[in-house]
Design a protein around this motif. Structure first.
Motif, PDB file in Angstrom:
ATOM      1  N   LYS A  19       0.916  -1.244  -0.151  1.00  0.00           N
ATOM      2  CA  LYS A  19      -0.075   0.081  -0.027  1.00  0.00           C
ATOM      3  C   LYS A  19       1.054   1.377   0.048  1.00  0.00           C
ATOM      4  CE  LYS A  19      -3.627   2.402   2.478  1.00  0.00           C
ATOM      5  NZ  LYS A  19      -4.406   2.473   3.720  1.00  0.00           N
ATOM      6  N   ILE A  20       0.690   2.080  -0.939  1.00  0.00           N
ATOM      7  CA  ILE A  20       1.465   3.390  -1.008  1.00  0.00           C
ATOM      8  C   ILE A  20       0.618   4.512  -0.141  1.00  0.00           C
ATOM      9  CG2 ILE A  20       2.164   5.216  -2.580  1.00  0.00           C
ATOM     10  CD1 ILE A  20       2.399   3.041  -4.888  1.00  0.00           C
ATOM     11  N   LEU A  21       1.411   5.005   0.656  1.00  0.00           N
ATOM     12  CA  LEU A  21       0.945   6.230   1.510  1.00  0.00           C
ATOM     13  C   LEU A  21       1.256   7.259   0.899  1.00  0.00           C
ATOM     14  CD1 LEU A  21       2.346   4.817   4.993  1.00  0.00           C
ATOM     15  CD2 LEU A  21      -0.157   4.667   3.851  1.00  0.00           C
ATOM     16  N   HIS A  22       2.275   7.549   0.326  1.00  0.00           N
ATOM     17  CA  HIS A  22       2.557   8.754  -0.362  1.00  0.00           C
ATOM     18  C   HIS A  22       3.734   8.615  -1.415  1.00  0.00           C
ATOM     19  CE1 HIS A  22       3.897  13.258  -0.771  1.00  0.00           C
ATOM     20  NE2 HIS A  22       5.168  12.725  -0.716  1.00  0.00           N
ATOM     21  N   GLU A  23       3.493   9.259  -2.418  1.00  0.00           N
ATOM     22  CA  GLU A  23       4.327   9.200  -3.783  1.00  0.00           C
ATOM     23  C   GLU A  23       4.570  10.596  -4.473  1.00  0.00           C
ATOM     24  OE1 GLU A  23       4.908   6.555  -7.614  1.00  0.00           O
ATOM     25  OE2 GLU A  23       3.093   6.392  -6.576  1.00  0.00           O
ATOM     26  N   LEU A  29       6.597   6.360  -0.438  1.00  0.00           N
ATOM     27  CA  LEU A  29       6.166   5.761   0.941  1.00  0.00           C
ATOM     28  C   LEU A  29       5.099   4.650   0.910  1.00  0.00           C
ATOM     29  CD1 LEU A  29       7.052   6.032   4.020  1.00  0.00           C
ATOM     30  CD2 LEU A  29       5.277   7.897   4.203  1.00  0.00           C
ATOM     31  N   MET A  30       5.784   3.427   1.568  1.00  0.00           N
ATOM     32  CA  MET A  30       4.860   2.352   1.406  1.00  0.00           C
ATOM     33  C   MET A  30       4.685   1.816   2.859  1.00  0.00           C
ATOM     34  SD  MET A  30       5.708   0.418  -2.100  1.00  0.00           S
ATOM     35  CE  MET A  30       7.293   0.960  -2.378  1.00  0.00           C
ATOM     36  N   THR A  31       3.809   1.026   3.234  1.00  0.00           N
ATOM     37  CA  THR A  31       3.431   0.508   4.420  1.00  0.00           C
ATOM     38  C   THR A  31       4.228  -1.089   4.322  1.00  0.00           C
ATOM     39  OG1 THR A  31       1.578  -0.945   3.625  1.00  0.00           O
ATOM     40  CG2 THR A  31       1.082   0.956   4.710  1.00  0.00           C
TER      41      THR A  31
END
Length: 63
Positions: A19-23, A29-31
């Protein structure tokens, strides 16, 4: 030593979906995977091609 080629390692690493939190242009940024997700990821990897623990570790080292 691994029986996987560099191309195979890169392709398999791309198949691992988290799961991508920020790109943005500089950072993704991934979990981190939980136990269930990690189990599923490993099953998917070995369904592609039988591999040993060292090869799985090489593929997953980037996550």
């Amino acid at each position: 030593m691994t029986n996987l080629t560099q191309d195979e390692i890169e392709e398999l690493a791309r198949r691992v979906r988290l799961k991508i939190l920020h790109e943005d242009e500089e950072v993704v940024l991934m979990t981190a995977p939980n136990e269930e997700q990690l189990e599923s990821i490993i099953k998917e990897l070995i369904s592609y091609k039988p591999m040993n623990l060292r090869e799985i570790h090489i593929i997953l080292s980037g996550i």
